[in-house]
Design an enzyme around this catalytic site. Structure first.
Site, short mmCIF file in Angstrom:
data_model
loop_
_atom_site.label_atom_id
_atom_site.label_comp_id
_atom_site.label_asym_id
_atom_site.label_seq_id
_atom_site.Cartn_x
_atom_site.Cartn_y
_atom_site.Cartn_z
N CYS A 1 13.85 10.62 6.86
CA CYS A 1 14.02 10.26 8.33
C CYS A 1 14.98 10.47 9.04
O CYS A 1 15.07 10.55 10.17
CB CYS A 1 13.29 8.90 8.30
N GLU B 1 10.02 16.10 15.48
CA GLU B 1 10.57 15.78 14.19
C GLU B 1 9.78 16.67 13.18
O GLU B 1 8.40 16.88 13.06
CB GLU B 1 10.27 14.25 13.53
N GLY C 1 7.16 4.93 7.96
CA GLY C 1 6.23 6.27 8.09
C GLY C 1 6.21 6.92 9.43
O GLY C 1 7.61 6.91 10.25
N SER C 2 5.27 7.63 9.76
CA SER C 2 5.34 8.22 11.15
C SER C 2 5.20 7.59 12.39
O SER C 2 4.58 6.26 12.46
CB SER C 2 3.97 9.34 11.12
N GLU D 1 9.91 1.20 10.58
CA GLU D 1 11.01 2.12 10.25
C GLU D 1 10.26 3.68 10.45
O GLU D 1 9.64 4.06 9.55
CB GLU D 1 11.51 2.30 8.79
N LYS E 1 0.74 -1.21 -0.05
CA LYS E 1 0.03 0.05 -0.04
C LYS E 1 0.90 1.33 -0.08
O LYS E 1 1.53 1.62 1.06
CB LYS E 1 -0.84 0.05 1.22
N GLY F 1 2.92 4.37 13.43
CA GLY F 1 3.85 2.97 13.52
C GLY F 1 3.35 2.37 14.88
O GLY F 1 3.34 1.15 15.16
P1 NAD Z 1 2.43 8.29 7.63
O1 NAD Z 1 2.59 7.57 8.90
O2 NAD Z 1 1.23 9.21 7.59
O3 NAD Z 1 2.00 7.42 6.30
C1 NAD Z 1 2.76 6.38 6.06
C2 NAD Z 1 2.01 5.14 5.17
O4 NAD Z 1 1.22 4.85 6.39
C3 NAD Z 1 1.18 5.66 4.15
O5 NAD Z 1 0.99 4.83 3.29
C4 NAD Z 1 -0.29 5.88 4.80
O6 NAD Z 1 -1.15 5.78 3.89
C5 NAD Z 1 -0.13 4.81 5.82
N1 NAD Z 1 -1.06 4.89 7.02
C6 NAD Z 1 -1.74 5.81 7.49
N2 NAD Z 1 -2.54 5.28 8.47
C7 NAD Z 1 -2.43 4.32 8.58
C8 NAD Z 1 -3.28 3.26 9.19
N3 NAD Z 1 -4.20 3.58 10.46
N4 NAD Z 1 -3.02 1.98 9.09
C9 NAD Z 1 -2.15 1.70 8.03
N5 NAD Z 1 -1.45 2.39 7.39
C10 NAD Z 1 -1.64 3.85 7.50
O7 NAD Z 1 3.93 8.74 7.33
P2 NAD Z 1 4.14 9.89 6.06
O8 NAD Z 1 3.54 11.20 6.89
O9 NAD Z 1 3.66 9.48 4.83
O10 NAD Z 1 5.88 9.84 6.11
C11 NAD Z 1 6.57 10.54 7.03
C12 NAD Z 1 7.06 9.80 8.06
O11 NAD Z 1 7.77 8.83 7.76
C13 NAD Z 1 7.97 10.67 8.86
O12 NAD Z 1 7.87 10.59 10.28
C14 NAD Z 1 9.56 9.87 8.61
O13 NAD Z 1 10.49 10.12 9.58
C15 NAD Z 1 8.99 8.46 8.31
N6 NAD Z 1 10.18 7.81 7.58
C16 NAD Z 1 10.94 6.93 8.21
C17 NAD Z 1 11.82 6.25 7.34
C18 NAD Z 1 12.91 5.12 7.85
O14 NAD Z 1 13.49 4.46 7.14
N7 NAD Z 1 13.02 5.20 9.36
C19 NAD Z 1 11.97 6.56 6.04
C20 NAD Z 1 11.12 7.34 5.35
C21 NAD Z 1 10.01 7.93 6.26
#
Ligand code: NAD
Length: 488
Positions: A292, A389, A236-237, A258, A183, A241
């Site tokens: 990130c 962040e 993601g965030s 991650e 996804k 997570g």
């Molecule tokens: P986000 O958490 O909003 O979204 C990430 C993904 O999760 C998207 O595909 C989103 O649709 C999905 N998502 C959202 N709610 C969900 C739920 N309830 N159930 C399942 N999936 C869901 O994050 P973002 O704003 O897209 O990305 C930015 C964040 O990602 C930052 O905090 C960044 O630090 C982190 N990030 C970390 C790494 C790493 O390797 N550690 C790499 C890239 C980004």
């Protein structure tokens, strides 16, 4: 500068069981160009029924389909062909990441696309080398351990490195023989769809890779709750997570997270200051700060503090903000209006809390979501801009005196993803690397990653588990112990 959109766009659909479908609900959503705010294309939006169909097709691929019958060598060949196809279509990926994620062409030519190709090629090499071992535990028994694919993997990715993050999960999962439901982030689905198109062309059997563009709270949520999913691999965030970990706990799914970062970048007085200033600038402003591992907390030893600030601000002032399709551009927009407003609210907080704004601090008055490279000096580690962040082009520079104070402050953070040290003293470099709480420590550089090296946080807001390297194969395999009694 522009783009022949019709020629470059991938298929717009849900990839389920090797076929492109519309959403069962018939719904679509728009993906926007962050450099203009205008729509690029409408994309079918996966819902709960589509998630059911994708998970079922992934399960069938393993249990009944051609995928489950393939040998490691077969999987290696498919992954290698996919690596070659991504290579052949590299410019299409570069253009899609530019229009959908706002990445300057040169940035994804240098980083995202080669890293994705390398990752696919690397795990292709592993696919026929994942094996168990005989462990002679008892004289009267043959005891051995095999490795089995963990099963159906839900891969959920963010918008900042859409292609690269998808491949970081798909490549090791497929190498291990798992089936994947990906996804992609709703803000950047395009490069994942092209990857799906090429996976079919590479000969990946039906159901081994399913792709569900759609929203986190709908398709993402249905996927993490789905009883047919064995493993969730999420980038993601931190907030999402943690939510995923809670949901996964209900039926003890495997989870890799991650998450975020607030990485310390520590510059000692004996460092090559020019090199440190240059790398610190790209370390925090690369990808408009939406990384990130961005080096957002820059600790500088007092004796060189003023000089470093001059060099750093000078380097940042040379960044050329603009249209991602302009070859001169070195920094693009942030991903969305929401993200721009979020970043700008942190800028206001930094000013209110008393940090000195020495560069940037404003959103550009033009279409799209552009923010000038922003530097706060004279900050301290307790300010909000040093703790949370921001995920935008905002650096916080903090002076320090003693090395112990730098380590204490660097480690005083809920994040633990990465850190860097600048010094010519080799012993100090290793002591710092040993004491910094971070999954990766760079010495006299900032930011490189490589497919062969594990990547991830040491818990807290940075998450748990590792992508990349040999370590990632453990995410996608289970060990099975077999005990054959030789004598009663
Ligand atoms: P986000 O958490 O909003 O979204 C990430 C993904 O999760 C998207 O595909 C989103 O649709 C999905 N998502 C959202 N709610 C969900 C739920 N309830 N159930 C399942 N999936 C869901 O994050 P973002 O704003 O897209 O990305 C930015 C964040 O990602 C930052 O905090 C960044 O630090 C982190 N990030 C970390 C790494 C790493 O390797 N550690 C790499 C890239 C980004």
């Amino acid at each position: 500068m522009g783009l022949d959109i019709v020629h470059t766009l991938p298929k717009r659909g849900l990839l389920i069981g090797g076929e492109w479908r519309q959403a069962r609900s018939g719904r679509d959503f728009l993906t926007l160009n962050p450099a203009t705010g205008s729509p690029i294309a409408s994309i079918p939006e996966a819902g709960v029924e589509d998630v059911d169909a994708a998970v079922a097709s992934a399960r069938r691929a393993i249990d009944e389909g051609a995928w489950g019958r393939m040998t490691g060598a077969d999987r290696a060949r498919v992954l290698r062909r996919l690596a070659d196809l991504v290579e052949r279509h590299r410019e299409r990926f570069v253009e899609l990441e530019a229009i959908d994620a706002g990445k300057p062409l040169a940035a994804s030519r240098r980083q995202d696309v080669p890293a994705a190709i390398d990752c696919l090629a690397y795990y292709s090499g592993w696919a026929d080398k994942i094996h168990g071992e005989v462990v002679p535990a008892r004289a009267d028994a043959l005891t051995y351990v095999t490795r089995k694919p963990v099963g159906v993997v839900a891969a959920i990715t963010p918008w900042n490195f859409p292609l690269m993050n998808a491949v970081w999960k798909i490549a090791p999962a497929l190498a291990a023989g798992c089936a994947v439901v990906l996804k992609p982030a709703e803000l950047t689905p395009l490069s994942s769809l092209l990857l799906g198109e090429l996976a079919i062309e590479a000969g990946l059997p039906a159901g081994a890779l399913n792709i569900l563009p759609g929203f986190g709270t709908v398709a993402g949520q249905a996927l993490i709750e789905h009883p047919g999913v064995d493993k969730i691999s999420f980038t993601g965030s931190p907030a999402v997570g943690k939510h995923i970990m809670g949901v996964a706990a209900r039926d003890c799914k495997h989870v890799t997270l991650e998450l975020g970062g607030k990485s310390p970048n520590i510059v000692f007085a004996d460092a090559d200051l020019q090199a440190a200033a240059n790398a610190s600038s790209s370390g925090v402003f690369f990808n408009a700060g939406q990384v990130c591992s961005s080096g957002t907390r820059i600790f500088v030893q007092r004796a060189v503090y003023e000089r470093f600030l001059e060099l750093f601000a000078d380097r940042a002032s040379r960044l050329k903000l603009g249209d991602p399709f302009d070859p001169e551009t070195t920094m693009g927009p942030v991903i969305s209006e929401k993200q721009r407003d979020r970043v700008m609210s942190y800028v206001e907080t930094g000013k209110r809390e008393g940090a000195a704004l020495i560069a940037g601090g404003e959103a550009l008055d033009r279409p799209g979501y552009f923010i000038a490279p922003t530097i706060f000096a004279d900050a301290d580690n307790l300010m909000t801009i040093a703790r949370e962040e921001i995920f935008g082009p905002v650096a916080t520079v903090i002076p320090f005196d003693e090395p112990d104070a730098a380590i204490r402050d660097a480690n005083d953070s809920p994040f633990s993803l990465a850190a860097a040290v600048w010094t010519r003293d080799v012993t100090r470099a290793h002591v710092m690397a040993d004491r910094l709480r971070a999954g990766t420590v760079w010495i006299n550089t900032y930011g490189p990653t490589d497919t062969r090296l594990p990547w991830g946080g040491m818990g807290g807001e940075s998450g748990v588990g590792r992508d990349l390297g040999r370590a990632a194969l453990d995410n996608y395999t289970e060990q099975k112990t077999v005990w054959l009694q030789l004598r009663a």
